[in-house]
Design a protein around this motif. Structure first.
Motif, short mmCIF file in Angstrom:
data_model
loop_
_atom_site.label_atom_id
_atom_site.label_comp_id
_atom_site.label_asym_id
_atom_site.label_seq_id
_atom_site.Cartn_x
_atom_site.Cartn_y
_atom_site.Cartn_z
N MET A 122 0.84 -1.20 0.00
CA MET A 122 0.00 0.00 0.00
C MET A 122 0.88 1.26 0.00
O MET A 122 0.66 2.19 -0.80
CB MET A 122 -0.90 -0.02 1.23
N LEU A 123 1.90 1.29 0.85
CA LEU A 123 2.73 2.49 0.98
C LEU A 123 3.59 2.70 -0.27
O LEU A 123 3.88 3.83 -0.66
CB LEU A 123 3.58 2.42 2.24
N ASP A 124 4.00 1.59 -0.90
CA ASP A 124 4.82 1.69 -2.12
C ASP A 124 4.02 2.19 -3.31
O ASP A 124 4.60 2.63 -4.30
CB ASP A 124 5.38 0.30 -2.49
N SER A 125 2.68 2.06 -3.22
CA SER A 125 1.89 2.36 -4.41
C SER A 125 1.51 3.84 -4.53
O SER A 125 0.81 4.21 -5.45
CB SER A 125 0.63 1.50 -4.42
N GLY A 126 1.94 4.68 -3.61
CA GLY A 126 1.64 6.11 -3.71
C GLY A 126 1.23 6.67 -2.37
O GLY A 126 1.71 6.19 -1.33
N ASN A 127 0.34 7.68 -2.38
CA ASN A 127 -0.06 8.23 -1.08
C ASN A 127 -1.58 8.23 -0.88
O ASN A 127 -2.13 9.02 -0.13
CB ASN A 127 0.52 9.63 -0.86
N SER A 128 -2.25 7.30 -1.61
CA SER A 128 -3.68 7.12 -1.36
C SER A 128 -4.06 5.68 -1.71
O SER A 128 -3.36 5.02 -2.49
CB SER A 128 -4.51 8.09 -2.20
N ALA A 129 -5.14 5.19 -1.12
CA ALA A 129 -5.55 3.80 -1.39
C ALA A 129 -6.99 3.60 -0.92
O ALA A 129 -7.53 4.42 -0.17
CB ALA A 129 -4.64 2.83 -0.64
N ASP A 130 -7.57 2.49 -1.38
CA ASP A 130 -8.83 2.02 -0.79
C ASP A 130 -8.42 1.04 0.31
O ASP A 130 -7.90 -0.04 0.03
CB ASP A 130 -9.68 1.31 -1.86
N LEU A 131 -8.62 1.42 1.54
CA LEU A 131 -8.12 0.62 2.67
C LEU A 131 -8.79 -0.76 2.74
O LEU A 131 -8.20 -1.71 3.25
CB LEU A 131 -8.30 1.37 3.99
N VAL A 132 -10.02 -0.86 2.24
CA VAL A 132 -10.70 -2.17 2.27
C VAL A 132 -9.94 -3.14 1.37
O VAL A 132 -9.61 -4.27 1.77
CB VAL A 132 -12.18 -2.03 1.85
N LYS A 133 -9.62 -2.67 0.15
CA LYS A 133 -8.91 -3.54 -0.82
C LYS A 133 -7.47 -3.78 -0.39
O LYS A 133 -6.93 -4.86 -0.58
CB LYS A 133 -8.88 -2.85 -2.18
N ALA A 134 -6.83 -2.74 0.16
CA ALA A 134 -5.40 -2.83 0.44
C ALA A 134 -5.09 -3.60 1.72
O ALA A 134 -4.03 -4.22 1.82
CB ALA A 134 -4.82 -1.41 0.53
N LEU A 135 -6.01 -3.55 2.70
CA LEU A 135 -5.66 -4.12 4.01
C LEU A 135 -6.80 -4.92 4.65
O LEU A 135 -6.61 -6.07 5.05
CB LEU A 135 -5.27 -2.96 4.96
N ALA A 136 -7.98 -4.29 4.74
CA ALA A 136 -9.06 -4.89 5.55
C ALA A 136 -9.48 -6.26 5.01
O ALA A 136 -9.70 -7.18 5.79
CB ALA A 136 -10.26 -3.95 5.59
N LEU A 137 -9.55 -6.38 3.69
CA LEU A 137 -9.99 -7.66 3.12
C LEU A 137 -8.85 -8.67 3.00
O LEU A 137 -9.01 -9.84 3.40
CB LEU A 137 -10.67 -7.38 1.76
#
Ligand code: HEM
Length: 394
Positions: A122-137
């Motif tokens: 997530m951190l390597d991919s930039g400075n924004s994300a959908d947290l559900v897709k990146a981490l929660a799920l």
């Protein structure tokens, strides 16, 4: 019953009104039948523990959630999810191995590794994300795959099936097709594990099949239940918790900064109380008359437990609308159910939530919402409450 606009975490106003009128009330279900809605905390605990209150979805008077669940129940074998007494205890024992405190403790490094890997990406991919897709799920999905012995590469298949299965708008035909496909997948996996067992729950069940104690069909259906119950619930809890904590920086800081495992687990319990994610109601049918709260629940009456109302009972949890991660009795919440069918994965879920939330807030201290709360889509229609996505930036 819909929640109030602007109050996405509070139980629906209609439920709170019913709860204010008394701890148990008669309601009408989608089948136009009467059932009891239990909103009282003490009454819920008493009824969950009562041996004549059954989770028997083959009983003709069982108050099913919807037509899809009713259709599935009619063709399902007996498993741990719909039995009582000695039969239920026998099924439950067969899957209990991974849930001993020692085995759960040994999973901590693996859970930490999954969280760190998701955050690295997530951190390597930039400075924004959908947290559900990146981490929660992905985190709970990886964990349930490890536990069951299901290849993570197949996650898209069972995540999709769980989403369809948990959507209360899914028709009876769709639900049947959906479950059959997942059953076929798990049947094949059970056959593989019967030949070459590993250190996982499906291999444990394969051993019971070989010993003639479990049918492949029963094992496959239990595996479907574990796959769904094991990842979607925890994923929804992570998404909702992050959203709620970003709005409460003082509570977030307590979680981020503590080295006290007891406080951390207490914080998780408080979040689990506050969210009450099994928001469609736990279902039971009575097999003998029961006197409770001045009413008689007759044999054959359906019961629906509204966990949100019970968890927001101000006599048990003062100022229930406040998240207080130091609340002394947070662990007494009912979000994991209670009694014989209480959540077998509750300790695992607590550990996953504690590690995920603390690691996220420590590694990404600048985390903030990338939208306003009114633009966030809540899973109002799903059987388990949660978020479809959570745009964040740092
Ligand atoms: C925050 C996460 C979770 C929540 C809120 C939750 C909630 C619940 C609730 C309310 C029940 C009781 C259902 C009833 O009495 O009708 C339950 C049962 C169950 N849960 Fe969980 N659960 C969570 C995580 C998990 C995980 C991680 C697993 C598996 C690894 C799991 C596996 C199960 C199973 C197998 C049952 C059925 C137990 C039985 O019928 O004897 N759950 N869960």
């Amino acid at each position: 019953m819909p929640r109030e606009a602007g109050c996405p975490f509070a139980p629906a106003p209609q439920v709170r009104e019913i709860a204010a009128a008394g701890p148990i009330s008669k309601v009408r279900t989608w089948e136009d039948r009467e059932a009891w809605l239990v909103t009282g905390y003490n009454e819920a605990r008493t009824l969950f523990a009562d041996p004549s209150v059954h989770l028997d979805n083959l009983h003709p008077d069982f108050p099913h959630t919807n037509a899809a669940m009713k259709g599935l129940a009619a063709v399902s074998p007996r498993t741990m999810f719909n039995t009582e007494g000695a039969e239920h205890a026998r099924f439950r024992r067969m899957v209990a191995k991974p849930f001993t405190p020692k085995r759960l403790d040994s999973m901590r490094p693996l859970i930490q590794k999954h969280v760190d890997q998701c955050l690295d990406i997530m951190l390597d991919s930039g400075n924004s994300a959908d947290l559900v897709k990146a981490l929660a799920l992905p985190v709970p999905t990886e964990v349930i795959c490890d536990l069951l012995g299901v290849p993570y590469e197949d996650h898209a298949l069972f995540q999709h099936h769980t989403e369809v299965g948990f959507d209360s708008n899914t028709s009876a035909e769709e639900a049947m097709q959906n479950t059959l496909q997942l059953l076929e997948y798990l049947n094949n996996l059970i056959a593989v594990k019967t030949e070459t067992p590993g250190e996982d729950m499906i291999s444990d069940m394969a051993e019971h099949i070989r010993a003639g104690e479990l049918q492949p069909w029963e094992a496959a259906l239990q595996a479907v239940g574990f796959l769904a119950a094991g990842h979607e619930t925890t994923a929804n809890m992570i998404g909702l918790s992050v959203l709620a904590l970003l709005e409460r920086p003082d509570q977030l800081a307590l979680i981020r900064d503590t080295d006290d495992q007891k406080l951390l687990i207490n914080a998780v319990d408080e979040l689990v109380r506050y969210m009450s994610i099994p928001h469609i109601g736990l279902r039971r049918v009575t097999v003998e008359d029961i006197e409770i709260a001045g009413e008689t629940i007759r044999a054959g009456d359906g019961i629906i437990f509204d966990l949100g109302a019970a968890n927001w009972n101000a006599e048990i949890f003062p100022e229930p609308e406040r998240i207080d991660v130091q609340r002394p009795n947070a662990a007494q919440n009912l979000s994991f159910g209670a009694g014989r069918h209480n959540c077998i994965g509750l300790q695992l879920a607590r550990i996953e939530l504690a590690i995920t939330l603390q690691t996220l807030f420590r590694r990404v201290p600048e985390l903030r919402l990338a939208t306003t709360i009114d633009k966030i889509k809540f899973k109002e229609e799903a059987m388990v409450y949660g978020l479809s996505g959570l745009p964040v930036e740092w």
